[in-house]
Design an enzyme around this catalytic site. Structure first.
Site, PDB file in Angstrom:
ATOM      1  N   LYS A  44      -2.578 -12.162  -9.779  1.00  0.00           N
ATOM      2  CA  LYS A  44      -3.579 -11.242  -9.236  1.00  0.00           C
ATOM      3  C   LYS A  44      -4.958 -11.558  -9.803  1.00  0.00           C
ATOM      4  CE  LYS A  44      -2.237  -7.009  -8.947  1.00  0.00           C
ATOM      5  NZ  LYS A  44      -1.893  -5.611  -9.365  1.00  0.00           N
ATOM      6  N   THR A 131      -4.692   8.660 -11.261  1.00  0.00           N
ATOM      7  CA  THR A 131      -4.219  10.013 -10.985  1.00  0.00           C
ATOM      8  C   THR A 131      -3.066  10.322 -11.931  1.00  0.00           C
ATOM      9  OG1 THR A 131      -4.830   9.774  -8.669  1.00  0.00           O
ATOM     10  CG2 THR A 131      -3.292  11.540  -9.207  1.00  0.00           C
ATOM     11  N   GLU A 158     -10.610   9.349  -9.146  1.00  0.00           N
ATOM     12  CA  GLU A 158     -11.066   8.642  -7.946  1.00  0.00           C
ATOM     13  C   GLU A 158     -10.697   9.449  -6.703  1.00  0.00           C
ATOM     14  OE1 GLU A 158      -9.063   7.196  -5.529  1.00  0.00           O
ATOM     15  OE2 GLU A 158      -7.087   7.392  -6.432  1.00  0.00           O
ATOM     16  N   PHE A 263      -8.391  16.461   9.382  1.00  0.00           N
ATOM     17  CA  PHE A 263      -7.022  16.540   8.878  1.00  0.00           C
ATOM     18  C   PHE A 263      -6.175  17.537   9.658  1.00  0.00           C
ATOM     19  CE2 PHE A 263      -8.950  14.158   5.563  1.00  0.00           C
ATOM     20  CZ  PHE A 263      -7.932  13.390   5.017  1.00  0.00           C
ATOM     21  N   CYS A 274      -0.578   7.628  -2.225  1.00  0.00           N
ATOM     22  CA  CYS A 274      -1.195   8.762  -2.934  1.00  0.00           C
ATOM     23  C   CYS A 274      -0.578  10.099  -2.559  1.00  0.00           C
ATOM     24  CB  CYS A 274      -2.699   8.779  -2.659  1.00  0.00           C
ATOM     25  SG  CYS A 274      -3.595   7.413  -3.427  1.00  0.00           S
TER      26      CYS A 274
END
Length: 449
Positions: A44, A131, A158, A263, A274
């Protein structure tokens, strides 16, 4: 850092260069900082250092190459190369634990271990962006106080939307700064304000709070968004048994300023890395703290969301005469949302798997996510475009709302299928256009359209 009312920040490290970390590293260098991204994955780090983003995010690769060329941005697997940074952002993943619904903090712990072993310089600031469950920051602050007392902690959650991550980083809709009480907290706040000076000067609202509230803001935000999506999908279930139209219902609700239209798009539901795991981790942490009843409703939010996937598979089966064995199904979509190659908890792939397991011959297409989907689900068939996926199909399922799919010419696609039947799992296709082209159109929550 220099001593003064406004700390000097020139060098930033970003620990963890997955979706969040790579985006943050690139955008911090775009703001003019010298940035080093650190990751334990050599492949990565090499990919990013070579100018290639190992995932799909519009606009990010161009900014990556620009800032590599400027000399402000680099990537490494060595924590030692990050030790001299003024600010260290923790951006590692916190996935769901394999043995429970709680968040897995192993990667966060490992990131802190690596940083502490490298010896961060005195006066630097460690900033959590991952988170995490409430209480994580306080525990980390205690660890830093014991092992690196001259290093401070801040928490800055974030709020990235996949597909808009560059915009959300450079021009966020709000900044939440979690800091401790006292002089150390004031210093941490001023350091973070220096990092985000461009956005703050442009008018971005800033909320300064304690660690627990900063952690809860992200959890609560995702819980609210998930609840809103599942609410309208629950209404879709009611519409199906009453004959109502959930799209018209959503429009009417959305005119209420207290509710809003965003939404409230009904369909096959949410997915990704998430919302699903975060609402589960929120419930798990609340249970640990003895407050599980307060967020018990999230179990039903999760259940409603998962039922939508099953319902699409059931509807497809009904439309194919009650048995999908040997029938050809085209699935438009693999990513959990458009403008992303993220297939984590993808509703589209879950539906595809349900039908394949029932005996259908399922072919999936997606503008960006086919390589990831093929690695995760090699048992499915894949095609490079909608026409190839729909070849001799008995039914077409629209499950990820890419513009490519919304803009398909239904008359041209009809020439490829065996039976012109479509399920619009996102309620975003032009019904009149598809019906005019000879398609039988079905959608969740719209029995009378």
């Amino acid at each position: 850092m220099t001593v003064g009312t406004v700390p000097e920040v020139t060098r930033i490290s970003v620990i963890g260069t997955g979706y969040l970390g790579a985006t943050h590293a690139v955008c911090m260098s775009e703001l003019g900082f010298s940035v080093v991204g650190v990751d334990v994955d050599q492949a990565k780090a090499d990919s990013l250092a070579g100018g290639t983003v190992p995932f799909f995010e519009p606009g990010l690769e161009e900014l990556l190459r620009k800032n590599l060329d400027s000399g402000r941005l680099s990537f490494t697997t060595s924590f030692a190369e990050a030790a001299d940074a003024d600010v260290h952002f923790l951006c590692v993943g916190t996935p769901q634990r394999p043995d429970s619904q709680a968040a897995d903090l192993r990667y966060l712990d490992a990131a802190v271990d690596g940083l502490l072993a490298a010896g961060p310089k005195a006066g630097s600031l460690v900033v959590g962006k991952s988170t995490v469950p409430a209480g994580t920051a306080a525990a980390l602050a205690g660890r830093l106080a014991a092992q690196a007392p001259m290093v401070r902690l801040g928490w800055n959650p974030e709020f990235l939307r996949e597909g808009f991550a560059v915009e959300d980083t450079l021009r966020p809709d709000r900044l939440v700064l979690g800091v401790p009480a006292g002089a150390g907290g004031h210093r941490a706040e001023e350091t973070l304000r220096a990092v985000y000076a461009t956005a703050i000067t442009a008018g971005t609202p800033v909320v300064v709070t304690d660690f627990a509230t900063a952690e809860l803001v992200k959890a609560a935000a995702n819980a609210f968004l998930a609840t809103k999506i599942s609410f309208i999908n629950a209404m879709a279930e009611i519409c199906e048994v009453t004959g109502g139209d959930v799209q018209t219902l959503s429009t009417a609700l959305g005119y209420d300023a207290r509710i809003g239209r965003r939404f409230l798009g009904s369909g096959v539901g949410f997915g990704g890395g998430c919302l699903p795991k975060d609402i589960r981790a929120f419930r798990a942490r609340a249970e640990e703290l003895g407050a599980g009843r307060a967020v018990g409703f999230l179990a039903e939010v999760d259940a409603i969301n998962l039922r939508r996937r099953t319902r699409v598979a059931e509807l497809a089966t009904e439309l194919l005469g009650g048995d999908v064995a040997g029938r050809r199904v085209a699935v438009l979509g693999a990513a959990f949302k458009p403008n992303s190659d993220d297939i984590r908890d993808s509703p589209a792939l879950d539906v595809a798997e349900l039908l394949r397991e029932a005996g259908a011959v399922v072919t999936v297409t997606d503008p960006a996510a086919i390589p990831n989907a093929r690695r995760r689900h090699p048992e499915l068939r894949y095609a490079d475009n909608a026409a190839s996926a729909a070849a001799d199909a008995d039914i077409v399922l629209h499950l990820t709302e890419w513009a490519d799919f919304r803009e398909i010419d239904p008359a041209a696609l009809r020439a490829h299928v065996r039976t012109p039947v479509v399920i619009d799992g996102r309620n975003t296709l032009d019904i009149a256009r598809w019906r005019a082209a000879g398609w039988t159109y079905h959608a969740l929550g719209r029995p009378n359209v």
